[in-house]
Write an enzyme that holds these catalytic residues in place. Structure first.
Site, PDB file in Angstrom:
ATOM      1  N   GLU A  81      -0.157  -9.281  -4.700  1.00 15.42           N
ATOM      2  CA  GLU A  81      -0.954  -8.877  -5.865  1.00 15.42           C
ATOM      3  C   GLU A  81      -2.300  -9.592  -5.866  1.00 15.42           C
ATOM      4  O   GLU A  81      -2.570 -10.470  -5.033  1.00 15.42           O
ATOM      5  CB  GLU A  81      -0.149  -9.146  -7.140  1.00 15.42           C
ATOM      6  N   CYS A 111       1.488  -3.032  -1.788  1.00 19.96           N
ATOM      7  CA  CYS A 111       2.958  -2.928  -1.848  1.00 19.96           C
ATOM      8  C   CYS A 111       3.595  -3.480  -0.566  1.00 19.96           C
ATOM      9  O   CYS A 111       2.993  -3.449   0.520  1.00 19.96           O
ATOM     10  CB  CYS A 111       3.389  -1.479  -1.987  1.00 19.96           C
ATOM     11  N   GLU A 122       5.979  -2.179   1.174  1.00 19.04           N
ATOM     12  CA  GLU A 122       6.259  -1.154   2.187  1.00 19.04           C
ATOM     13  C   GLU A 122       5.050  -0.927   3.089  1.00 19.04           C
ATOM     14  O   GLU A 122       5.170  -0.779   4.307  1.00 19.04           O
ATOM     15  CB  GLU A 122       6.640   0.172   1.515  1.00 19.04           C
ATOM     16  N   CYS A 148       3.030   4.743  -1.179  1.00 22.95           N
ATOM     17  CA  CYS A 148       3.748   4.298   0.024  1.00 22.95           C
ATOM     18  C   CYS A 148       4.471   5.459   0.692  1.00 22.95           C
ATOM     19  O   CYS A 148       4.523   5.526   1.921  1.00 22.95           O
ATOM     20  CB  CYS A 148       4.719   3.175  -0.326  1.00 22.95           C
TER      21      CYS A 148
HETATM   22  N1  THU Z   1       5.676  -2.571  -5.520  1.00 22.74           N
HETATM   23  C1  THU Z   1       6.004  -2.598  -4.211  1.00 22.74           C
HETATM   24  O1  THU Z   1       5.698  -3.541  -3.483  1.00 22.74           O
HETATM   25  N2  THU Z   1       6.692  -1.537  -3.719  1.00 22.74           N
HETATM   26  C2  THU Z   1       7.074  -0.446  -4.454  1.00 22.74           C
HETATM   27  O2  THU Z   1       7.629   0.488  -3.912  1.00 22.74           O
HETATM   28  C3  THU Z   1       6.820  -0.418  -5.890  1.00 22.74           C
HETATM   29  C4  THU Z   1       5.974  -1.494  -6.425  1.00 22.74           C
HETATM   30  C5  THU Z   1       4.957  -3.733  -6.072  1.00 22.74           C
HETATM   31  C6  THU Z   1       3.540  -3.442  -6.502  1.00 22.74           C
HETATM   32  C7  THU Z   1       3.350  -4.529  -7.543  1.00 22.74           C
HETATM   33  O3  THU Z   1       2.980  -5.726  -6.872  1.00 22.74           O
HETATM   34  C8  THU Z   1       4.717  -4.726  -8.150  1.00 22.74           C
HETATM   35  O4  THU Z   1       5.635  -4.185  -7.217  1.00 22.74           O
HETATM   36  C9  THU Z   1       4.915  -4.032  -9.485  1.00 22.74           C
HETATM   37  O5  THU Z   1       4.556  -2.706  -9.451  1.00 22.74           O
END
Ligand code: THU
Length: 129
Positions: free
Chosen positions: A41, A50, A52, A86
């Site tokens: 983040e 993300c 993925e 993703c």
């Molecule tokens: N997030 C992921 O890393 N993968 C996902 O498939 C859904 C969301 C992360 C993005 C953000 O840092 C946190 O989860 C909340 O949305």
């Protein structure tokens, strides 16, 4: 180490001070080699990445262009699928990818990417101009 353990280890390293929603991911190349990622983040929220797509980038950087399996690890109550962005990023490299989402509580759900993204925009879509 199995792919789920690698994904949980990556989850433990997630940088998620804003949402506190930690995600780890492992994508495997054609020979089964695992590539890990976690969410990263940022104080400028849209700059966050993300797990993925972080794992996908690691696999691409190692030279892979096809992938077998994606494992997603979270601490959520319910096993979560990958977000829409993703799904689109993964779909660039094939829609038959097996995706398994696991939780620290022991939930486990499996999908095919083609189920989660049934009508994709693909490289071929660009030819229809
Ligand atoms: N997030 C992921 O890393 N993968 C996902 O498939 C859904 C969301 C992360 C993005 C953000 O840092 C946190 O989860 C909340 O949305």
């Amino acid at each position: 180490m199995d792919n789920e353990t690698i994904a949980f280890d990556a989850m433990a390293n997630a940088y998620a001070p804003y949402s506190r929603f930690r995600v780890g991911a492992v994508i495997t190349g054609p020979d089964g080699r695992p590539f890990a990622g976690c969410n990263v983040e940022n104080a400028s929220y849209p700059a966050g990445l993300c797990a993925e797509r972080a794992a996908l980038a690691a696999g691409i950087a190692a030279g892979c262009r096809t992938f077998r399996e994606l494992v997603i690890a979270t601490e959520a109550e319910v096993a979560t699928p990958p977000c829409g962005m993703c799904r689109q990023a993964l779909g660039e490299f094939g829609h038959e990818l097996h995706i398994t989402s696991v939780t620290t509580g022991g939930q486990r759900v499996t999908w095919r990417l083609s189920e989660l993204l049934p009508m994709p925009f693909t490289p071929a879509s660009l030819e229809h101009v």
